[in-house]
Design a protein around this motif. Structure first.
Motif, PDB file in Angstrom:
ATOM      1  N   VAL A 165      45.016  41.818  41.913  1.00  0.00           N
ATOM      2  CA  VAL A 165      44.092  41.833  40.767  1.00  0.00           C
ATOM      3  C   VAL A 165      43.377  40.493  40.635  1.00  0.00           C
ATOM      4  N   SER A 166      44.128  39.375  40.677  1.00  0.00           N
ATOM      5  CA  SER A 166      43.464  38.075  40.518  1.00  0.00           C
ATOM      6  C   SER A 166      42.507  37.809  41.675  1.00  0.00           C
ATOM      7  N   GLU A 167      42.901  38.187  42.885  1.00  0.00           N
ATOM      8  CA  GLU A 167      42.020  37.958  44.043  1.00  0.00           C
ATOM      9  C   GLU A 167      40.778  38.853  43.983  1.00  0.00           C
ATOM     10  N   THR A 168      40.945  40.059  43.491  1.00  0.00           N
ATOM     11  CA  THR A 168      39.794  40.954  43.320  1.00  0.00           C
ATOM     12  C   THR A 168      38.857  40.411  42.242  1.00  0.00           C
ATOM     13  N   LEU A 169      39.430  39.936  41.130  1.00  0.00           N
ATOM     14  CA  LEU A 169      38.598  39.389  40.051  1.00  0.00           C
ATOM     15  C   LEU A 169      37.815  38.158  40.520  1.00  0.00           C
ATOM     16  N   LYS A 170      38.477  37.276  41.276  1.00  0.00           N
ATOM     17  CA  LYS A 170      37.782  36.074  41.777  1.00  0.00           C
ATOM     18  C   LYS A 170      36.582  36.460  42.616  1.00  0.00           C
ATOM     19  N   ARG A 171      36.767  37.455  43.475  1.00  0.00           N
ATOM     20  CA  ARG A 171      35.667  37.903  44.337  1.00  0.00           C
ATOM     21  C   ARG A 171      34.581  38.587  43.512  1.00  0.00           C
ATOM     22  N   TYR A 172      34.993  39.308  42.479  1.00  0.00           N
ATOM     23  CA  TYR A 172      34.008  39.960  41.615  1.00  0.00           C
ATOM     24  C   TYR A 172      33.102  38.917  40.947  1.00  0.00           C
ATOM     25  N   PHE A 173      33.712  37.888  40.352  1.00  0.00           N
ATOM     26  CA  PHE A 173      32.911  36.877  39.649  1.00  0.00           C
ATOM     27  C   PHE A 173      32.056  36.076  40.634  1.00  0.00           C
ATOM     28  N   ALA A 174      32.585  35.814  41.825  1.00  0.00           N
ATOM     29  CA  ALA A 174      31.808  35.090  42.839  1.00  0.00           C
ATOM     30  C   ALA A 174      30.580  35.908  43.234  1.00  0.00           C
ATOM     31  N   ASP A 175      30.775  37.209  43.447  1.00  0.00           N
ATOM     32  CA  ASP A 175      29.646  38.082  43.794  1.00  0.00           C
ATOM     33  C   ASP A 175      28.634  38.132  42.651  1.00  0.00           C
ATOM     34  N   ARG A 176      29.128  38.201  41.425  1.00  0.00           N
ATOM     35  CA  ARG A 176      28.218  38.329  40.289  1.00  0.00           C
ATOM     36  C   ARG A 176      27.319  37.097  40.169  1.00  0.00           C
ATOM     37  N   ARG A 177      27.894  35.931  40.510  1.00  0.00           N
ATOM     38  CA  ARG A 177      27.072  34.712  40.454  1.00  0.00           C
ATOM     39  C   ARG A 177      25.925  34.775  41.460  1.00  0.00           C
ATOM     40  N   THR A 178      26.172  35.414  42.598  1.00  0.00           N
ATOM     41  CA  THR A 178      25.113  35.509  43.611  1.00  0.00           C
ATOM     42  C   THR A 178      24.156  36.673  43.312  1.00  0.00           C
ATOM     43  N   GLY A 179      24.583  37.587  42.450  1.00  0.00           N
ATOM     44  CA  GLY A 179      23.754  38.740  42.134  1.00  0.00           C
ATOM     45  C   GLY A 179      23.829  39.827  43.194  1.00  0.00           C
ATOM     46  N   HIS A 180      24.716  39.663  44.151  1.00  0.00           N
ATOM     47  CA  HIS A 180      24.846  40.673  45.205  1.00  0.00           C
ATOM     48  C   HIS A 180      26.317  41.045  45.397  1.00  0.00           C
ATOM     49  N   PHE A 181      26.621  42.327  45.201  1.00  0.00           N
ATOM     50  CA  PHE A 181      27.998  42.775  45.360  1.00  0.00           C
ATOM     51  C   PHE A 181      28.198  43.358  46.748  1.00  0.00           C
ATOM     52  N   SER A 182      29.235  42.871  47.443  1.00  0.00           N
ATOM     53  CA  SER A 182      29.556  43.468  48.735  1.00  0.00           C
ATOM     54  C   SER A 182      30.958  44.060  48.673  1.00  0.00           C
ATOM     55  N   ILE A 183      31.398  44.619  49.779  1.00  0.00           N
ATOM     56  CA  ILE A 183      32.739  45.201  49.854  1.00  0.00           C
ATOM     57  C   ILE A 183      33.672  44.153  50.450  1.00  0.00           C
ATOM     58  N   HIS A 184      34.821  43.973  49.821  1.00  0.00           N
ATOM     59  CA  HIS A 184      35.756  42.930  50.242  1.00  0.00           C
ATOM     60  C   HIS A 184      37.031  43.573  50.778  1.00  0.00           C
ATOM     61  N   VAL A 185      37.362  43.234  52.010  1.00  0.00           N
ATOM     62  CA  VAL A 185      38.603  43.714  52.615  1.00  0.00           C
ATOM     63  C   VAL A 185      39.424  42.486  52.968  1.00  0.00           C
ATOM     64  N   PHE A 186      40.627  42.396  52.420  1.00  0.00           N
ATOM     65  CA  PHE A 186      41.454  41.224  52.708  1.00  0.00           C
ATOM     66  C   PHE A 186      42.939  41.585  52.627  1.00  0.00           C
ATOM     67  N   ASP A 187      43.759  40.641  53.092  1.00  0.00           N
ATOM     68  CA  ASP A 187      45.201  40.864  53.162  1.00  0.00           C
ATOM     69  C   ASP A 187      45.930  39.919  52.222  1.00  0.00           C
ATOM     70  N   ILE A 188      47.004  40.389  51.649  1.00  0.00           N
ATOM     71  CA  ILE A 188      47.934  39.510  50.934  1.00  0.00           C
ATOM     72  C   ILE A 188      49.233  39.541  51.702  1.00  0.00           C
ATOM     73  N   THR A 189      49.668  38.346  52.081  1.00  0.00           N
ATOM     74  CA  THR A 189      50.869  38.269  52.960  1.00  0.00           C
ATOM     75  C   THR A 189      52.030  37.618  52.224  1.00  0.00           C
TER      76      THR A 189
END
Ligand SMILES: [Zn+2]
Length: 189
Positions: A165-189
């Protein structure tokens, strides 16, 4: 974080055969398989265990994001995006919408797919869609103590229940600052 996700797993290892009820043994089956499986010594049924999907949304009203305070273990009292285990006979988007309705009682429109997070060590995949809230009135279900809107500055980062959730939120806010939303695929280890 391992313990959080371990606790999230609601599926204990298979103990008894779902076909005949005998106690299973974990071993490599005789069919050329290379992984240990729960094998029934009586009726020879092999029980395959595969990853679980957790599906949810990032519900947004203007500048604010909806978070739910958990009323259930694990991580009781911590904040999360509405999300939960996908059910059989539903699509990923249907599951995400259902969880948003169940946990927040929110009125919303589903948006685009946003993140896919592998948590391979506990056998889970978490997926989030963006969603547009239609109202700031919520009617949370029993799993949620409180549903509340947060601006980015107000997000209780140290009180977020899960790293997905926190990693998804960070990416959401980062995308919102750029005005462009992309799809994020990442791993938590
Ligand atoms: Zn059996």
């Amino acid at each position: 974080m391992l313990s959080n996700y371990t606790a999230l797993m609601h599926r204990p290892p298979t103990k008894h055969c779902r076909n005949c009820g005998s106690a299973v043994v974990y071993r490599i089956p005789d069919d050329g398989d290379t992984k240990q499986r729960a094998v029934c010594p009586a009726c020879h049924t092999v029980h395959y265990e595969n990853p679980l999907n957790v599906v949810g949304t990032i519900p947004v009203l203007g500048e604010r994001v909806l978070l739910c305070k958990r009323n259930i273990e694990p991580r009781l009292g911590k904040w999360t995006l509405p999300a939960g285990f996908m059910e059989l006979q539903e699509t990923v988007a249907q599951g995400a919408a259902r969880e948003t309705l169940e946990e927040a009682g929110a009125q919303f429109e589903m948006g685009d797919f946003f993140s896919l997070v592998n948590i391979a060590h506990v056998g889970q995949v978490h997926m989030f869609f963006r969603a547009r809230l239609l109202s700031d009135q919520f009617d949370p279900g029993y799993e949620t103590l409180e549903a509340r809107l947060f601006t980015e500055d107000d997000i209780p980062w140290n009180e977020i229940a899960f790293r997905t959730v926190s990693e998804t939120l960070k990416r959401y806010f980062a995308d919102r600052r750029t005005g462009h939303f992309s799809i994020h695929v990442f791993d938590i280890t």
